[in-house]
Design a protein around this motif. Sequence first.
Motif, short mmCIF file in Angstrom:
data_model
loop_
_atom_site.label_atom_id
_atom_site.label_comp_id
_atom_site.label_asym_id
_atom_site.label_seq_id
_atom_site.Cartn_x
_atom_site.Cartn_y
_atom_site.Cartn_z
N THR A 142 28.66 30.89 40.95
CA THR A 142 29.46 31.65 39.99
C THR A 142 30.67 30.87 39.50
OG1 THR A 142 30.67 32.69 41.81
CG2 THR A 142 28.76 33.87 40.97
N MET A 143 31.23 30.04 40.34
CA MET A 143 32.46 29.32 39.97
C MET A 143 32.23 28.29 38.88
SD MET A 143 32.95 26.86 43.30
CE MET A 143 34.42 26.13 42.63
N GLU A 144 30.98 27.95 38.61
CA GLU A 144 30.68 26.95 37.57
C GLU A 144 30.60 27.56 36.18
OE1 GLU A 144 30.64 23.82 38.24
OE2 GLU A 144 30.73 24.03 40.42
N TYR A 145 30.70 28.88 36.07
CA TYR A 145 30.54 29.56 34.80
C TYR A 145 31.86 30.21 34.39
CZ TYR A 145 25.57 28.86 35.51
OH TYR A 145 24.35 28.28 35.71
N ASN A 146 32.27 30.00 33.16
CA ASN A 146 33.56 30.56 32.74
C ASN A 146 33.45 31.60 31.63
OD1 ASN A 146 32.69 28.43 31.16
ND2 ASN A 146 34.71 27.64 30.74
N TYR A 147 32.23 31.87 31.18
CA TYR A 147 32.05 32.95 30.20
C TYR A 147 31.05 33.96 30.78
CZ TYR A 147 34.26 29.74 26.94
OH TYR A 147 35.14 28.89 26.33
N TRP A 148 31.41 35.23 30.71
CA TRP A 148 30.61 36.30 31.32
C TRP A 148 30.44 37.45 30.36
CZ3 TRP A 148 28.55 35.84 36.22
CH2 TRP A 148 28.99 34.73 36.98
N GLY A 149 29.26 38.09 30.44
CA GLY A 149 29.04 39.33 29.71
C GLY A 149 29.57 40.51 30.51
N GLN A 150 29.38 41.70 29.94
CA GLN A 150 29.91 42.91 30.58
C GLN A 150 28.96 43.49 31.62
OE1 GLN A 150 28.30 42.91 27.75
NE2 GLN A 150 26.88 44.63 27.95
N LEU A 206 29.11 36.97 25.18
CA LEU A 206 27.80 37.27 25.73
C LEU A 206 27.63 38.78 25.85
CD1 LEU A 206 27.98 34.66 28.64
CD2 LEU A 206 26.84 34.35 26.45
N VAL A 207 26.50 39.27 25.37
CA VAL A 207 26.25 40.71 25.41
C VAL A 207 24.86 40.95 25.99
CG1 VAL A 207 26.06 42.85 24.12
CG2 VAL A 207 27.73 41.11 23.42
N GLU A 208 24.81 41.59 27.16
CA GLU A 208 23.54 41.87 27.82
C GLU A 208 22.96 43.20 27.37
OE1 GLU A 208 26.30 40.14 31.14
OE2 GLU A 208 26.44 41.54 29.45
N SER A 209 21.65 43.31 27.48
CA SER A 209 20.95 44.56 27.23
C SER A 209 19.63 44.53 27.99
CB SER A 209 20.70 44.76 25.73
OG SER A 209 19.90 43.71 25.22
N GLY A 210 18.98 45.70 28.07
CA GLY A 210 17.67 45.76 28.67
C GLY A 210 17.59 46.34 30.06
N GLY A 211 18.75 46.65 30.64
CA GLY A 211 18.72 47.24 31.96
C GLY A 211 18.18 48.66 31.92
N GLY A 212 17.95 49.23 33.10
CA GLY A 212 17.44 50.59 33.17
C GLY A 212 16.98 50.92 34.57
N SER A 213 16.27 52.03 34.67
CA SER A 213 15.75 52.50 35.95
C SER A 213 14.24 52.39 35.96
CB SER A 213 16.17 53.95 36.19
OG SER A 213 17.58 54.05 36.28
N VAL A 214 13.70 51.78 37.00
CA VAL A 214 12.26 51.65 37.14
C VAL A 214 11.86 51.90 38.58
CG1 VAL A 214 12.01 49.98 35.25
CG2 VAL A 214 12.41 49.17 37.58
N GLN A 215 10.59 52.16 38.78
CA GLN A 215 10.07 52.30 40.13
C GLN A 215 9.70 50.93 40.68
OE1 GLN A 215 6.90 55.24 39.95
NE2 GLN A 215 8.35 56.80 40.61
N ALA A 216 9.67 50.84 41.99
CA ALA A 216 9.28 49.60 42.64
C ALA A 216 7.92 49.14 42.12
CB ALA A 216 9.24 49.78 44.15
N LEU A 254 15.56 41.61 30.61
CA LEU A 254 16.96 41.59 30.20
C LEU A 254 17.15 40.57 29.09
CD1 LEU A 254 18.78 41.67 33.66
CD2 LEU A 254 17.86 43.58 32.32
N SER A 255 18.05 40.90 28.18
CA SER A 255 18.40 39.98 27.10
C SER A 255 19.90 39.75 27.11
CB SER A 255 17.98 40.56 25.74
OG SER A 255 16.58 40.75 25.67
N CYS A 256 20.28 38.57 26.64
CA CYS A 256 21.70 38.22 26.53
C CYS A 256 21.90 37.53 25.19
CB CYS A 256 22.12 37.32 27.68
SG CYS A 256 23.79 36.65 27.52
N ALA A 257 22.58 38.21 24.28
CA ALA A 257 22.87 37.63 22.97
C ALA A 257 24.17 36.85 23.05
CB ALA A 257 22.97 38.74 21.94
#
Length: 128
Positions: free
Chosen positions: A112-120, A4-14, A20-23
Amino acid sequence: QVQLVESGGGSVQAGGSLRLSCAASGYTDRSYSMGWFRQAPGKEREGVAAIDDDGVTKYADSVKGRFTISQDNAKNTLYLQMNSLKPEDTAMYYCAAGQIPKTFRWFKLLKTMEYNYWGQGTQVTVSS
């Protein structure tokens, strides 16, 4: 092995928005529930939104009405549309996959305990 590879994070104002995307890759079948989790400094990782292989979705109370989880099976991609962001949404966001049995699944989707694969993870920072 699921990757799993996440992307799309960043800094924004309120009040702003991010998507976010997860490939995902390495699936042997489609019987996976997918989730978005987040962890702020000094806090435990918490479930934000999840979707199972039947398309059932679940959201944490803190994000209901603001965040939307979706997936594009053709692209093997999971999304999290985040609107009306607040400073308290600031955290590292993680994508996760797990084969959660149908029995009592609804109660397990944001655990969280139900998931065994995680992205970075991908960082989301919301300033006031």
